[in-house]
Design a protein around this motif. Sequence first.
Motif, PDB file in Angstrom:
ATOM      1  N   HIS A 110       0.144   3.222  14.439  1.00 57.80           N
ATOM      2  CA  HIS A 110       0.323   1.968  13.724  1.00 57.80           C
ATOM      3  C   HIS A 110       1.320   1.041  14.430  1.00 57.80           C
ATOM      4  CE1 HIS A 110      -2.308   3.314  10.710  1.00 57.80           C
ATOM      5  NE2 HIS A 110      -1.465   3.961   9.945  1.00 57.80           N
ATOM      6  N   GLY A 141      -9.120  -0.668   8.371  1.00 56.18           N
ATOM      7  CA  GLY A 141      -8.142   0.162   9.057  1.00 56.18           C
ATOM      8  C   GLY A 141      -8.655   1.531   9.418  1.00 56.18           C
ATOM      9  N   ASP A 195      -5.929   1.746   4.941  1.00 59.57           N
ATOM     10  CA  ASP A 195      -4.706   1.788   5.731  1.00 59.57           C
ATOM     11  C   ASP A 195      -4.852   0.884   6.956  1.00 59.57           C
ATOM     12  OD1 ASP A 195      -2.512   2.400   7.250  1.00 59.57           O
ATOM     13  OD2 ASP A 195      -2.945   4.529   7.466  1.00 59.57           O
ATOM     14  N   ARG A 252     -10.670   9.801  10.008  1.00 62.66           N
ATOM     15  CA  ARG A 252     -10.217   8.777  10.947  1.00 62.66           C
ATOM     16  C   ARG A 252     -10.682   9.176  12.340  1.00 62.66           C
ATOM     17  NH1 ARG A 252      -4.134   6.897   9.079  1.00 62.66           N
ATOM     18  NH2 ARG A 252      -3.730   8.559   7.598  1.00 62.66           N
ATOM     19  N   ARG A 270       0.827  -1.211   0.000  1.00 63.61           N
ATOM     20  CA  ARG A 270       0.000   0.000   0.000  1.00 63.61           C
ATOM     21  C   ARG A 270       0.866   1.268   0.000  1.00 63.61           C
ATOM     22  NH1 ARG A 270      -0.540   2.685   4.693  1.00 63.61           N
ATOM     23  NH2 ARG A 270       0.312   1.711   6.553  1.00 63.61           N
ATOM     24  N   LYS A 271       1.978   1.282   0.750  1.00 62.89           N
ATOM     25  CA  LYS A 271       2.841   2.472   0.760  1.00 62.89           C
ATOM     26  C   LYS A 271       3.493   2.671  -0.595  1.00 62.89           C
ATOM     27  CE  LYS A 271       3.920   2.535   5.729  1.00 62.89           C
ATOM     28  NZ  LYS A 271       5.008   2.444   6.741  1.00 62.89           N
ATOM     29  N   ASP A 279       2.342  -2.362   6.542  1.00 63.67           N
ATOM     30  CA  ASP A 279       2.579  -2.108   5.114  1.00 63.67           C
ATOM     31  C   ASP A 279       2.298  -3.404   4.361  1.00 63.67           C
ATOM     32  OD1 ASP A 279       3.215  -0.830   2.777  1.00 63.67           O
ATOM     33  OD2 ASP A 279       5.384  -1.033   3.033  1.00 63.67           O
ATOM     34  N   ASN A 329      -8.833   4.531   8.059  1.00 62.02           N
ATOM     35  CA  ASN A 329      -9.614   5.417   7.182  1.00 62.02           C
ATOM     36  C   ASN A 329     -10.979   4.857   6.802  1.00 62.02           C
ATOM     37  OD1 ASN A 329      -8.072   7.790   6.713  1.00 62.02           O
ATOM     38  ND2 ASN A 329      -6.672   6.635   5.402  1.00 62.02           N
ATOM     39  N   ASN A 337       0.947   4.365  -2.944  1.00 69.04           N
ATOM     40  CA  ASN A 337       0.720   5.783  -2.702  1.00 69.04           C
ATOM     41  C   ASN A 337       1.938   6.629  -3.041  1.00 69.04           C
ATOM     42  OD1 ASN A 337      -2.009   5.978  -1.975  1.00 69.04           O
ATOM     43  ND2 ASN A 337      -1.586   5.179   0.069  1.00 69.04           N
ATOM     44  N   TRP A 365       0.435   9.194  13.334  1.00 62.77           N
ATOM     45  CA  TRP A 365      -0.170   7.961  12.842  1.00 62.77           C
ATOM     46  C   TRP A 365       0.829   6.805  12.814  1.00 62.77           C
ATOM     47  CZ3 TRP A 365      -4.932   7.763  13.616  1.00 62.77           C
ATOM     48  CH2 TRP A 365      -5.746   8.897  13.461  1.00 62.77           C
ATOM     49  N   GLU A 366       2.107   7.109  12.638  1.00 65.51           N
ATOM     50  CA  GLU A 366       3.112   6.047  12.743  1.00 65.51           C
ATOM     51  C   GLU A 366       3.129   5.462  14.153  1.00 65.51           C
ATOM     52  OE1 GLU A 366       6.791   7.730  11.459  1.00 65.51           O
ATOM     53  OE2 GLU A 366       6.155   7.890   9.363  1.00 65.51           O
TER      54      GLU A 366
END
Length: 469
Positions: free
Chosen positions: A332, A161, A144, A259, A127-128, A148, A163, A131, A328-329
């Motif tokens: 996660h 996730g 999300d 979110r 996904r990363k 990853d 979003n 984007n 957000w990191e």
Amino acid sequence: MALVAAAQHRLTPAATDAAIAALKQLLGERLSTAQPVRDQHGRDESWALPSPPDAVVFPDSTEEVAEIVKICAAHGLPVIPYGAGTSLEGHVTALQGGVTIDLMQMNQILKVNAEDLDVVVQPGVRRKQLNEYLRDTGLFFPIDPGADASLGGMVSTRASGTNAVRYGTMRENVLALTVVMADGRIIRTSKRAKKSAAGYDLTRLFIGSEGTLGIITEITLKLYGIPEAMAAATCSFDTLEGAVNTVIQTIQAGIPVARIELLDDVQADAINKYSKLDLPVQNMLMLEFHGTEAGVAEQAEMVQALASDHGGQNFQWATKAEDRARMWEARHAAAYACKALRKGCEIMATDVCVPISRLADCIIETKDDVVKTGLVAPLVGHVGDGNFHLSVVIDRNNPKEVETVEAFSERLVHRALRMDGTCTGEHGIGSGKMKYLTAEHGEAVSVMRAIKKALDPDNLMNPGKIFSL
């Protein structure tokens, strides 16, 4: 949360060797029987015990996957699709041996249709990666799940996730799939049109099928325009009830928040220690708003007012991209933060989802259960859609502790089902939650079995997952 061990292999060693020899002739060095490679592919990030395959193959095209499946079918050898290995319910363990098909070399972004807001990718694209590739087009893919993950794995587990409250889950964002069936046939489930009434909706059939019906080799996804403005915020609460009621009123008011995540005080403390943040050690909401400058400001003001009515305080805003990314990191990395709370321990990650009107009841009952049992079990949730997670930190070598966690997990699931919820909002069934499927779906499971038998009569596609035959 079943402690899954390997089932007895259905083939004799001679039959397995014959199948592997045929695959070796097709793939050469892109087949491995090395023990470290097999061990790596016999586990994911779940609580399930590892179970390695007999061999691992690394195809680079749909046609090659089809040839692999045909060889395995001819010899009666199970096949297990493998992506990034980030699944959480034992999806990739080779319970009956067989061949793991690692799809991560199929990682090409095949075509961006910017005018139509869609993209065609291979299953090994992460996904990363997608984007990053899309950045200069003004488009992005919003789903999300935190890790990853590979997009093929995200389709197979019906991922969602942070979003999902605004953009939906993988179910709403996949337009078409190319799938290799159990007999090696290649099918395409749909065209790129945004809607269709032509025949059975095969696309949705394969989304969330966890590799038990076919192997996904190409995906057409919806894309979205990157919002003009984004803002993130945190807000703390003395009580979980205040935080959850803020979420419920936000959704009921139709505020299009992108979110809205819940952290309890234990999780906030764990994140502070692991990610070196200074969040208040309280129950907390993490929010993000997308839209125009004026729209984002209006959404933020409305949510702040609702939160204040429920005891929300300490609003902290992040509008710079780097500040939002750091926030957000840290979210996660919540699972790793939990694991760090007890040295030498593991985490048993589980999730449930309930109608939003029952969310406060379910979370508060669950939190009380955690306290009564004395578990270390930080709580986080994609609460905008009624989904929350627990990362139970556990000493696997302590049988009494394992028994306590097993019983707690079962109570959690039945609590959610009693509230008309589901045993898993996004982790999937895999092998870990098979025993709960009938409790949730009843006679509908027999229909699922009938579909499985029709499409995979020899039960070679990821056997031992979702339900038993």
